[in-house]
Design an enzyme around this catalytic site. Sequence first.
Site, PDB file in Angstrom:
ATOM      1  N   ASP A   1       0.840  -1.196   0.000  1.00  0.00           N
ATOM      2  CA  ASP A   1       0.000   0.000   0.000  1.00  0.00           C
ATOM      3  C   ASP A   1       0.879   1.252   0.000  1.00  0.00           C
ATOM      4  O   ASP A   1       1.711   1.433   0.882  1.00  0.00           O
ATOM      5  CB  ASP A   1      -0.868  -0.013   1.266  1.00  0.00           C
ATOM      6  CG  ASP A   1      -1.854   1.141   1.300  1.00  0.00           C
ATOM      7  OD1 ASP A   1      -2.978   0.963   0.812  1.00  0.00           O
ATOM      8  OD2 ASP A   1      -1.478   2.228   1.786  1.00  0.00           O
TER       9      ASP A   1
ATOM     10  N   TYR B   1       2.868  10.013  -0.208  1.00  0.00           N
ATOM     11  CA  TYR B   1       3.969   9.460   0.590  1.00  0.00           C
ATOM     12  C   TYR B   1       5.323   9.774  -0.060  1.00  0.00           C
ATOM     13  O   TYR B   1       6.363   9.648   0.581  1.00  0.00           O
ATOM     14  CB  TYR B   1       3.860   7.930   0.765  1.00  0.00           C
ATOM     15  CG  TYR B   1       2.580   7.419   1.399  1.00  0.00           C
ATOM     16  CD1 TYR B   1       1.690   8.271   2.038  1.00  0.00           C
ATOM     17  CD2 TYR B   1       2.273   6.061   1.373  1.00  0.00           C
ATOM     18  CE1 TYR B   1       0.514   7.786   2.603  1.00  0.00           C
ATOM     19  CE2 TYR B   1       1.103   5.570   1.948  1.00  0.00           C
ATOM     20  CZ  TYR B   1       0.225   6.450   2.544  1.00  0.00           C
ATOM     21  OH  TYR B   1      -0.928   5.952   3.100  1.00  0.00           O
TER      22      TYR B   1
ATOM     23  N   LYS C   1      -3.007   6.091  -4.107  1.00  0.00           N
ATOM     24  CA  LYS C   1      -4.135   6.967  -3.762  1.00  0.00           C
ATOM     25  C   LYS C   1      -4.063   8.327  -4.452  1.00  0.00           C
ATOM     26  O   LYS C   1      -2.969   8.850  -4.683  1.00  0.00           O
ATOM     27  CB  LYS C   1      -4.184   7.170  -2.238  1.00  0.00           C
ATOM     28  CG  LYS C   1      -4.087   5.847  -1.473  1.00  0.00           C
ATOM     29  CD  LYS C   1      -4.207   5.995   0.018  1.00  0.00           C
ATOM     30  CE  LYS C   1      -3.867   4.672   0.692  1.00  0.00           C
ATOM     31  NZ  LYS C   1      -2.440   4.506   1.012  1.00  0.00           N
TER      32      LYS C   1
ATOM     33  N   HIS D   1      -7.884   9.566  -1.445  1.00  0.00           N
ATOM     34  CA  HIS D   1      -7.153   9.560  -0.177  1.00  0.00           C
ATOM     35  C   HIS D   1      -7.954  10.200   0.965  1.00  0.00           C
ATOM     36  O   HIS D   1      -7.988   9.691   2.078  1.00  0.00           O
ATOM     37  CB  HIS D   1      -5.805  10.264  -0.359  1.00  0.00           C
ATOM     38  CG  HIS D   1      -4.751   9.793   0.587  1.00  0.00           C
ATOM     39  ND1 HIS D   1      -3.428   9.709   0.264  1.00  0.00           N
ATOM     40  CD2 HIS D   1      -4.835   9.369   1.873  1.00  0.00           C
ATOM     41  CE1 HIS D   1      -2.748   9.253   1.305  1.00  0.00           C
ATOM     42  NE2 HIS D   1      -3.582   9.047   2.293  1.00  0.00           N
TER      43      HIS D   1
END
Length: 304
Positions: free
Chosen positions: A49, A54, A79, A110
């Site tokens: 994931d 990120y 996402k 998200h």
Amino acid sequence: MATYIEVPSFKLNTGASIQGVGFGTWRSTEEEAYSAVIDAIKAGYRHIDTAYIYGNEHIVGKAIKDSGVPREELFVTTKLWVTGVQKAQECLERSVKALGLEYVDLYLMHWPVAMNANGNDPNLPSKPDGSRDIIPESEWSYIDTYKSMEKLLDTGLTKAIGVSNFTKEKMEKLLKETTVVPAALQIELHPLLPQQELVDFCHENKILVEAYSPLGSIGAPLLKTEELIKLGEKYKVSTACICISWSVWRGVIPLPKSTKAARIAENFKIVKLSDEDGKTVSELYKTHGVQRFVAPDWGVKIFD
Ligand code: A2P
């Protein structure tokens, strides 16, 4: 000796299989993310994931490639970030490219938030007064975002779509006003935030539920809970294993995150909790109080 069980597979409403414990990569730096994903795949994880925000999609993708595991054996989620909601296809294309893949298995919204794509920051724009540069819901809502995500299924760049950080109220509205039932909902879930009603609602509607921060996020604060420690002793496993196994026991996929090889491997081992012990864990919030560890200030109300 502990009696571990095989990590089960779950089914999405698309018919696809998904491994019942996924590997989370939030807050992993570039360097950490590379070795962490390599270690995770070595330990047996086939479900990874990540997210655009990120900042590690390219590293996660490189680790996936270097692992040598065939693409079809992996389940990869990424996402759509809040500043990309009005250009979902462009964002998905960018993420898939960064990952070095031909497609992702699941693309999630998200947050149910829309922010100005042309503001003073590409990811978290603010207004001159310092407040979040949000697009008001009257102009663009999470329903609009989801409707544009529905079209992504035709591109072949994602096999399924879903949402994250939604409440039950928002899920109900989403199901009423859109066509494709989301394949998954990813939310913060752990013994002190079980959100049972929301989980039940999703299960009734064949929406798979994924748990982020299953150990309570930074520093794994849940591991200090006496009752969980005792259960760990009973099953002869770590306290983390109890949290992760509890999630699987209730039909929810946990996404534990670690950058340490030993913990990564430890988090992929689960035991079968008895129903009685599972229920005990589900009720811990009654004595310890509900705790939400991840609640960014969006300038609009997200959670109840
Ligand atoms: P680290 O990355 O240094 O291992 P969550 O999965 O709830 O987001 O929790 C992540 C946090 O828990 C990180 O701080 C991570 O630190 C720590 N962590 C992950 N797995 C374990 C474990 N098995 N035992 C103790 N701490 C853990």
